[in-house]
Design a protein around this motif. Structure first.
Motif: not given
Length: 332
Positions: A307-312
């Protein structure tokens, strides 16, 4: 006499005209379109804006679905972090969603639905369900509970696509734009930092052992591929670029014997599902990156989410891995 009667008739006509005009101006005008000039009973104040729509239509793999314009009780499968960053806190999410290590400070109060169990979901009385599970039988059950939007895995192939896509579905376009602006700023800083320590042309591979099988990963949703290749823009070996990234293939099963053909100057390696590769194997030890101690072993709990939070978070970790490794090499 005639003139007198004529004056009386004219006076009567004038009075009637005034009376009719007064009657037509006293009532409230009703405009079903809600346009300017509409008034509310009991007040002379005009309504200048139409009422906001209560539903919106979205296109899905199951056709056009009508959903609430402002849902209040969402149950979600696989997209929990993205809803949270958009300011939407679902009432229910799957066990897998809730185990995501990157959002543990954001999930208080969200009910565990197991793995999208319909009997648990119906208890939460949702007004919208968002799921990645494209099983037709499950969809039939869920859609009887509430409007259900199915977004299969890899519907979105990047952070921007996912945040903008769900932002549009939920009417959270402004929130999506604001979050992505902050995301891009952080990624740019990380990219600058990692590029500052890399030598020109250095390459990176993502390998995985899953049980007794070996995998290569591209720039998709698996094992940090989005963070490593799409966001940080680290360079893959030519073989991975051609056979995975250019071919739009997110993973590829291979034998251990050919790993050397796909190895970059640095390797990110994931061991999952009970896999414990023999690190003394001659094939493995013959790889130059292994000889040079340039292998980063990934924590599955941190690098399986996409997910976007994990990718960051992964981009931040990868940057620190590389910077630390370069410092170690330069200290020799």
């Amino acid at each position: 006499m005639f003139k007198s009667k004529l004056r009386i008739m004219l006076s009567t006509l004038v009075l009637c005209s005034i009376f009719i005009s007064a009657c037509s101006g006293n009532g409230n005008t009703v405009n079903n379109g809600g346009s300017a000039g509409e008034t509310t009973a009991g007040t002379d104040k005009p309504q200048t804006e139409a009422s906001a729509p209560t539903t919106r239509k979205v296109d899905t793999i199951n056709g056009e679905i009508e959903i609430p314009a402002a849902p209040e009780r969402i149950v979600v499968d696989a997209y929990l972090p993205t809803l949270l960053l958009l300011g939407e806190k679902p009432v229910g999410a799957t066990a897998t969603d809730l185990e995501n290590v990157h959002i543990q400070d954001m999930i208080e109060g969200i009910e565990n639905t197991g793995e999208s169990a319909p009997e648990k979901i119906v208890e939460l009385n949702p007004d919208l369900i968002i799921s990645a599970n494209s099983d037709p039988e499950l969809y039939e059950k869920l859609s009887k509970i509430a409007p259900t939007v199915i977004l299969p895995y890899e519907t979105y192939r990047g952070v921007h696509e996912e945040v903008e896509g769900l932002g549009a579905i939920l009417g959270k376009e402004t929130e999506a734009k604001e979050w992505l602006a902050g995301f891009d700023e952080k990624i740019d800083a990380l990219r600058t930092k990692v590029n500052g320590v890399l030598e020109e042309g250095e390459t990176f591979s993502i390998f995985g052992a899953f049980g007794k099988t070996f995998y290569l990963y591209g720039d998709g949703i698996y094992r940090g591929g989005l963070a490593i290749y799409k966001e940080l823009k680290l360079t893959p070996p030519a073989t991975i670029q051609k056979e995975l990234i250019d071919a739009n293939v997110t993973f590829k099963e291979v034998s251990m014997e050919v790993l050397k053909d796909y190895a970059g100057d640095y390797i990110f390696f994931d061991e999952s599902n009970g896999a414990e590769m023999d690190k003394k194997d001659k094939v493995w030890t013959s790889i130059e990156a292994v000889k040079q101690d340039r292998v980063f072993y990934l924590d599955a709990k941190r690098f399986w989410p996409f997910d976007p939070i994990a990718v960051l978070a992964q981009a931040e970790e990868v940057t620190e891995m590389i910077v630390s490794q370069k410092e170690k090499e330069n200290a020799k």
